[in-house]
Each structure stands twice: as structure tokens, then as C-alpha cells.
Scaffold this active site. Structure first.
Site, mmCIF file in Angstrom:
data_model
loop_
_atom_site.group_PDB
_atom_site.id
_atom_site.type_symbol
_atom_site.label_atom_id
_atom_site.label_comp_id
_atom_site.label_asym_id
_atom_site.label_seq_id
_atom_site.Cartn_x
_atom_site.Cartn_y
_atom_site.Cartn_z
ATOM 1 N N GLY A 1 6.863 100.791 4.258
ATOM 2 C CA GLY A 1 8.316 100.846 4.096
ATOM 3 C C GLY A 1 8.845 99.751 3.184
ATOM 4 O O GLY A 1 9.968 99.826 2.690
ATOM 5 N N LYS B 1 4.798 92.686 -0.740
ATOM 6 C CA LYS B 1 5.541 92.978 0.496
ATOM 7 C C LYS B 1 6.961 92.466 0.323
ATOM 8 O O LYS B 1 7.166 91.282 0.037
ATOM 9 C CB LYS B 1 4.863 92.299 1.684
ATOM 10 C CG LYS B 1 5.499 92.645 3.029
ATOM 11 C CD LYS B 1 4.578 92.271 4.169
ATOM 12 C CE LYS B 1 5.252 92.439 5.522
ATOM 13 N NZ LYS B 1 4.350 92.058 6.622
ATOM 14 N N ASP C 1 15.705 98.215 4.492
ATOM 15 C CA ASP C 1 16.023 97.953 3.083
ATOM 16 C C ASP C 1 14.822 97.708 2.175
ATOM 17 O O ASP C 1 14.976 97.506 0.980
ATOM 18 C CB ASP C 1 16.985 96.754 2.992
ATOM 19 C CG ASP C 1 16.393 95.493 3.609
ATOM 20 O OD1 ASP C 1 15.213 95.519 4.022
ATOM 21 O OD2 ASP C 1 17.118 94.477 3.686
ATOM 22 N N ARG D 1 0.129 90.151 -1.303
ATOM 23 C CA ARG D 1 -1.031 89.997 -0.440
ATOM 24 C C ARG D 1 -2.210 90.782 -1.004
ATOM 25 O O ARG D 1 -2.030 91.707 -1.806
ATOM 26 C CB ARG D 1 -0.700 90.346 1.006
ATOM 27 C CG ARG D 1 0.002 91.654 1.207
ATOM 28 C CD ARG D 1 0.370 91.816 2.675
ATOM 29 N NE ARG D 1 0.676 93.207 2.958
ATOM 30 C CZ ARG D 1 0.961 93.655 4.168
ATOM 31 N NH1 ARG D 1 0.959 92.833 5.194
ATOM 32 N NH2 ARG D 1 1.230 94.938 4.369
ATOM 33 N N ARG E 1 -5.212 101.233 7.479
ATOM 34 C CA ARG E 1 -5.050 100.953 8.912
ATOM 35 C C ARG E 1 -5.535 102.145 9.721
ATOM 36 O O ARG E 1 -5.690 103.242 9.193
ATOM 37 C CB ARG E 1 -3.557 100.766 9.221
ATOM 38 C CG ARG E 1 -2.901 99.715 8.401
ATOM 39 C CD ARG E 1 -1.602 100.261 7.751
ATOM 40 N NE ARG E 1 -1.161 99.347 6.692
ATOM 41 C CZ ARG E 1 -0.545 98.213 6.924
ATOM 42 N NH1 ARG E 1 -0.226 97.901 8.148
ATOM 43 N NH2 ARG E 1 -0.229 97.406 5.956
ATOM 44 N N ASP F 1 -0.783 100.899 13.685
ATOM 45 C CA ASP F 1 -0.511 100.796 12.250
ATOM 46 C C ASP F 1 -0.684 99.361 11.770
ATOM 47 O O ASP F 1 -0.590 99.101 10.576
ATOM 48 C CB ASP F 1 0.914 101.280 11.928
ATOM 49 C CG ASP F 1 1.963 100.593 12.781
ATOM 50 O OD1 ASP F 1 1.842 100.654 14.015
ATOM 51 O OD2 ASP F 1 2.887 99.978 12.228
ATOM 52 N N ASN F 2 -0.954 98.439 12.681
ATOM 53 C CA ASN F 2 -1.162 97.043 12.283
ATOM 54 C C ASN F 2 -2.592 96.601 12.547
ATOM 55 O O ASN F 2 -2.861 95.411 12.684
ATOM 56 C CB ASN F 2 -0.186 96.134 13.035
ATOM 57 C CG ASN F 2 1.256 96.354 12.580
ATOM 58 O OD1 ASN F 2 1.491 96.835 11.483
ATOM 59 N ND2 ASN F 2 2.207 96.012 13.419
ATOM 60 N N ASP G 1 -0.921 92.329 8.663
ATOM 61 C CA ASP G 1 0.502 92.397 9.025
ATOM 62 C C ASP G 1 0.950 91.239 9.915
ATOM 63 O O ASP G 1 1.148 91.392 11.122
ATOM 64 C CB ASP G 1 0.842 93.741 9.690
ATOM 65 C CG ASP G 1 1.125 94.804 8.646
ATOM 66 O OD1 ASP G 1 0.805 94.559 7.467
ATOM 67 O OD2 ASP G 1 1.651 95.866 8.990
HETATM 68 P P1 AMP Z 1 5.655 96.462 11.502
HETATM 69 O O1 AMP Z 1 5.329 96.899 12.900
HETATM 70 O O2 AMP Z 1 6.596 95.312 11.419
HETATM 71 O O3 AMP Z 1 4.404 96.190 10.722
HETATM 72 O O4 AMP Z 1 6.424 97.638 10.758
HETATM 73 C C1 AMP Z 1 6.609 98.928 11.258
HETATM 74 C C2 AMP Z 1 7.143 99.836 10.185
HETATM 75 O O5 AMP Z 1 8.440 99.427 9.770
HETATM 76 C C3 AMP Z 1 6.316 99.917 8.923
HETATM 77 O O6 AMP Z 1 6.329 101.248 8.496
HETATM 78 C C4 AMP Z 1 7.058 99.021 7.974
HETATM 79 O O7 AMP Z 1 6.820 99.352 6.638
HETATM 80 C C5 AMP Z 1 8.499 99.287 8.363
HETATM 81 N N1 AMP Z 1 9.405 98.188 7.996
HETATM 82 C C6 AMP Z 1 9.510 96.970 8.584
HETATM 83 N N2 AMP Z 1 10.459 96.232 7.985
HETATM 84 C C7 AMP Z 1 10.989 96.987 6.987
HETATM 85 C C8 AMP Z 1 12.001 96.784 5.995
HETATM 86 N N3 AMP Z 1 12.704 95.658 5.926
HETATM 87 N N4 AMP Z 1 12.240 97.795 5.147
HETATM 88 C C9 AMP Z 1 11.570 98.936 5.212
HETATM 89 N N5 AMP Z 1 10.627 99.205 6.106
HETATM 90 C C10 AMP Z 1 10.309 98.242 6.995
HETATM 91 MG MG MG Z 2 3.009 96.910 9.945
#
Ligand code: AMP
Ligand code: MG
Length: 529
Positions: A103, A124, A136, A194, A201, A271-272, A281
Site C-alpha cells: 500500500g 517505503k 495515503d 529497503r 511474504r 503478510d508480515n 516490516d
Molecule cells: P502492516 O501490518 O503495517 O505491515 O500493513 C498492513 C497493510 O496496510 C499493508 O497492506 C500496508 O501496505 C498497508 N498500509 C499501512 N500503512 C499505509 C499507508 N500509510 N498507506 C497505504 N497503505 C498502508
Molecule cells: Mg506489512
């Protein structure tokens, strides 16, 4: 950067989303979407990893250049790059969450170095992608410093991890509600570049099985095997089973390292978790200051504590079981997958026992060692004990420290004083429990016959003196938010030699100061980043 040799195997081998804009959407029958980074206002290099730059063949002059800041912020592309965001799903906090995807991460391309190592460069915080959902696509300086610093520190600590090349300030403010409590405020933004052989994943595979898209699943699995596990042989049901076993072994080793150094990932969703067994992550992770098996740094998880320190091995195993289900269609039978999954427990138990033994400077197992270790873990929780300092001070304890029968409990514990958060407050009982354990330990060391100097050296090799404690990272963040990356640099410098005594950096080995006990970022973190 013109010198980099790109070989973009992922986009070349796998099906792409036909659309190339960043409109948020569900993406089907594709492993990725081509998408360009969105430029930032004023890119400024705040810090970079000399080691990672060297590995890629980038010199200091280049890393200090305007071009480096622009490319590594996503403002400028270099010939050979073919940027994309990957499609993946995942189980978040135990529940299937559907499509997630990159994202806010955008891969620029894969670099092959002269020794044919493959390094994926991924920004990132580089702006929205089809997978950004309601967010965002950006990242704040706060979380970016933490990811940059910790991934390089983990590398130097000998923990399998993705790496970080650079930390670039964006010169833009973004809005974050740090504790999701209705107090949004503008914060400075950043982009981290990174680096890893791959950012694949478990969730990259789960999504296709969940959607019953077995053709794309098969293509991705074949690609992953051939590119990242060629030693396992050509894809076949048997080889997929062996692949699972290998991922289980690697993940077990990785988590065992986390337990050794006191790292809590904080958000071990599927996913992490990397298929290469790399720590991936860095979000609301934290380091144990006080040894507390139930601690999680993640305030979002404060209630259930699913991702607490002591539970990390079980969670890794649970995640791998979801991965086993995801590749089941490629194997067709459950029994061999279940056997392969068992290699997680087998590897972890062996590795963990030996790791604990080595933390105590003991070379081989002896009767009673299991209970010595279990009782240590209980003893560490009797009073607030700094895990890192405890093991370093234990290494310095002379074997004959408690030989005389009249040595009282207070004197036995005194050499470890620095490891305690409030030694004066210890009850007589607590002091007795700790002293008794130390007496047992030193008897065991005497039995081993290992000279103190040898034991100290061995213990110092597995028990770090320096870890990027939460409060240290926060101090570096405070400066970086003002555009000053010097403390990030200095901490990186310290973390290059985490097992060595570095008298000039003694202050960075200190336990968490009182002011940091309840400060946001030092003891509690949220997923907001
Ligand atoms: P995470 O568990 O923090 O690794 O993220 C879970 C999901 O949320 C992943 O698909 C990330 O890409 C998305 N994500 C987290 N923060 C943002 C952001 N600021 N903008 C877009 N996608 C995000
Ligand atoms: Mg993640």
C-alpha cells in the site's frame, strides 16, 4: 546509480495487473501492479547504510549527492528500473483480511551484484498504489527512522533481516493520529529504501488460494522456488513439501534469534512474515528493556497480547500453518505438509535450548540445565530486570564469587545491580530468589570447568551489549524530525559492533531512563506510521 545492473525477474516472470494507475482496487490474477512513485517536495538524505551501499557498489560521493536523494525518494527513476507494488493478502490478528498488498511500498527493481547476489530495492512511503485502500501511501520520519535503524542493527546482531539502504526526508508533512484517539497532527514524512533478496511474504501465496486462483498460485510458487530456493530442485509436490520444511526451519531460526536479543516484532500477521525467514516490516516492534514475557510494544494489541514476546514462536507456527494451507493445492495431500510443519517445532526447540545454554556460557548439556534455564526465566520476572544488562553482567561474574559460605544474598546480587530498575526496592524474598539462582549457576559453571575469561568471551558473543533500545531510537527520531540525521548515524555506528565493549559509547548501553517509562515511542507504539 547508472552503474547498477537491473534484472527484474519478478515482473518478467509473473502476471501483471493490466492497469498501471494508482486507483485503489481489487487486483485479480496478477502478482503485482506497475505503479510509479509519487514525487516528494524536498528530498533530503538523512542517513544511509555504508555497508548496504557498498554491497550495491554505491560509493559515499554518490550517496551524498542530490541524485541519490532524488532517486531514493522516488522523484527520479534510473534506466533499468521497472517499479511495481505487489499483491498479497494476509491473516491479521488471526483473521483472514483479504487483499492487502504493497500500500505504500514500491519496488524499483532487482539489482544483481558482481557476485550475482539479487537485491530488490523497495521504497517505503513512496506514495499511493492500487493497494493503499483508505491510506495515503506515505510514511512518517518516526516510523522510517525506526525501520532504517533497526533493520541495520539486526543485521549486525546476526539476526536474519531485510536491510535498509537509505532514509530520505520528504520535506512534506503528513497527517497521523498516532494513538487513534482523535488527535491527528501533521508530522514530517520520509522514504526508506529497503533491500532484500525478495520481499515475498506468506500472504503473497495465501491470496491466490483464498481466491481459488490456482494458476497464479502455481506460477508464483514456481518462480519463488526457482529464483530463491534453486537448491531444492525443480517444482514438484515433493519439492513443495520440502520447501515448506525449509521455510519452517528458517523461520524457527529467525524467531530464536529474536528471543535471544529481546526483539518483539509487534505485528506478526501472515503478510508480515517473509518466505525467506527474514525479519520484515518493522512497525510497532520493540526491544525488551525489562524482561517481561508478556510484553508487547503494540498498543493496538494491548488487549489480547497476541504478539507478546514469549508467544512469538507459537504465532510463527500458526502463521506457517496458514501458509501450508495456502500451498496445499500444489501438493494435494495434507499428511506430508503436516510433517513438514513439524520441522518448525523441532528446529525451534533444538535451537532455543542451545541458544539459552550459550547465553549462559555453557558448552554442553548437563543434568538439571533445563530447570536452571526455566528457573532463570522465572527469576528474571521477580523484579524489574533489564534483560540485556543482566546477561552482560552475568558474563563478568567470577566463578568463585559466592564460594565463601558466609556471602549473604545482598552481596551475591550486588555485581548485577546495574541490571535492576530499582534494586533498593527489592524484598528480602526477591533477593533470596535471585541469589539462590546465581549460586546454582556458578556451581554449574564450576562443574563445567570453563575458565572465566573463556566463558566471558563466549557469552559476549551471543549477548549483545548494545541494542537499539526504544528510547534511543526515539531520541534519534526527535532530531531527525528537525532534519538532523546525526544521532541516527551515531546509533548506527554503535550498532555496527553490538557485542563489543565500546567505552566511548557506554551511555548507549544504559538501561531505559525513567523519563522513557511512559513516553510514547519508548514503551508503547501503535501501528500508525
Ligand atoms: P502492516 O501490518 O503495517 O505491515 O500493513 C498492513 C497493510 O496496510 C499493508 O497492506 C500496508 O501496505 C498497508 N498500509 C499501512 N500503512 C499505509 C499507508 N500509510 N498507506 C497505504 N497503505 C498502508
Ligand atoms: Mg506489512
Amino acid at each position: 546509480m547508472q552503474s547498477l545492473r537491473f534484472d527484474n525477474s519478478f515482473v518478467r516472470s509473473l502476471p501483471a495487473d493490466p492497469a498501471t494507475d494508482n486507483r485503489r482496487r481489487q487486483v485479480y490474477e496478477a502478482c503485482y501492479s506497475r505503479v510509479l512513485p509519487t514525487a516528494v517536495a524536498h528530498p533530503k538524505m538523512l542517513a544511509y547504510s555504508r555497508e548496504m551501499a557498498q554491497t550495491l557498489g554505491l560509493d559515499d560521493d554518490f550517496m551524498a549527492s542530490r541524485e541519490a536523494a532524488e532517486v531514493l525518494a522516488g522523484n527520479r527513476l534510473v534506466a533499468g528500473m521497472d517499479p511495481y507494488a505487489a499483491c498479497y493478502g494476509g491473516h491479521q490478528f488471526g483473521h483472514w483480511a483479504g487483499q492487502l498488498g504493497d500500500g505504500r511500498a514500491i519496488t524499483l527493481g532487482e539489482v544483481l551484484t558482481d557476485d550475482d547476489q539479487r537485491w530488490e530495492l523497495q521504497l517505503k512511503g513512496a506514495g499511493p498504489t492500487p493497494y493503499s485502500r483508505t491510506a495515503d501511501g506515505r510514511a512518517v520520519v518516526r516510523s522510517s527512522v525506526r525501520e532504517f535503524l533497526c533493520s541495520e542493527a539486526m543485521h549486525h546482531l546476526g539476526v536474519p533481516t531485510t536491510r535498509a539502504l537509505s532514509l530520505v526526508g520528504s520535506g512534506e508533512k503528513i497527517i497521523r493520529d498516532m494513538f487513534y484517539d482523535g488527535n491527528p497532527r501533521p508530522e514530517p514524512g520520509a522514504v526508506v529504501c529497503r533491500v532484500a533478496p525478495s520481499f515475498l511474504r506468506l500472504g503473497n501465496f495465501e491470496i491466490f488460494t483464498a481466491r481459488r486462483d490456482l494458476e497464479t498460485l502455481r506460477q508464483l510458487a514456481e518462480y519463488a522456488l526457482r529464483t530463491h530456493f534453486p537448491e531444492l530442485g525443480e517444482p514438484s509436490p515433493e519439492v513443495y513439501v520440502e520447501w515448506l520444511a525449509e521455510i519452517c526451519r528458517r523461520t524457527a531460526q529467525m524467531v530464536c534469534h529474536w528471543q535471544r536479543v529481546g526483539f518483539v516484532h509487534g505485528v506478526m500477521n501472515t503478510d508480515n512474515l517473509s518466505i525467506l525467514g527474514l525479519t520484515i516490516d518493522y512497525g510497532p516492534y520493540g526491544w525488551l528493556d525489562v524482561y517481561d514475557p508478556d510484553w508487547t510494544p503494540n498498543t493496538t494489541d494491548a488487549e489480547g497480547r497476541r504478539y507478546r514476546y514469549a508467544y512469538q514462536p507459537q504465532i510463527a507456527h500458526w502463521n506457517l500453518a496458514r501458509f501450508a494451507e495456502a500451498i496445499h493445492p500444489l501438493v494435494g495431500e495434507s499428511a506430508p505438509l503436516e510433517d513438514a510443519l513439524a520441522s518448525f517445532g523441532n528446529t525451534f526447540n533444538d535451537a532455543y535450548g542451545n541458544m539459552m545454554l550459550s547465553k549462559l556460557g555453557l558448552e554442553s548439556w548437563h543434568e538439571g540445565d533445563d530447570s536452571l534455564i526455566l528457573d532463570l526465566q522465572k527469576t528474571l520476572t521477580v523484579v524489574e530486570t533489564d534483560m540485556t544488562l543482566f546477561y552482560r553482567l552475568l558474563a563478568d561474574l567470577p566463578t568463585d564469587a559466592v564460594d565463601a559460605a558466609e556471602v549473604d544474598d545482598g552481596s551475591v546480587v550486588a555485581p548485577l545491580a546495574e541490571a535492576y530498575y530499582d534494586i533498593d526496592a527489592h524484598s528480602t524474598e526477591a533477593r533470596r530468589t535471585i541469589a539462590d539462582w546465581i549460586r546454582r549457576y556458578l556451581q554449574r559453571v564450576q562443574l563445567s570447568g570453563t575458565p572465566d575469561t573463556i566463558r566471558r568471551q563466549a557469552m559476549r558473543r551471543v549477548n549483545p551489549k548494545y541494542v537499539p533500545r526504544n528510547y534511543l531510537a526515539q531520541l534519534a527520531i526527535d532530531k531527525a524530525e528537525e532534519g538532523d540525521g546525526s544521532l541516527v548515524d551515531e546509533l548506527l555506528q554503535v550498532m555496527r559492533h553490538p557485542y563489543d565493549e565500546q567505552p566511548q559509547f557506554e551511555t548507549y548501553a544504559a538501561k531505559r531512563p525513567e523519563w522513557a517509562r511512559h513516553r510514547a515511542g519508548c514503551s508503547m507504539l501503535s501501528c500508525s506510521s
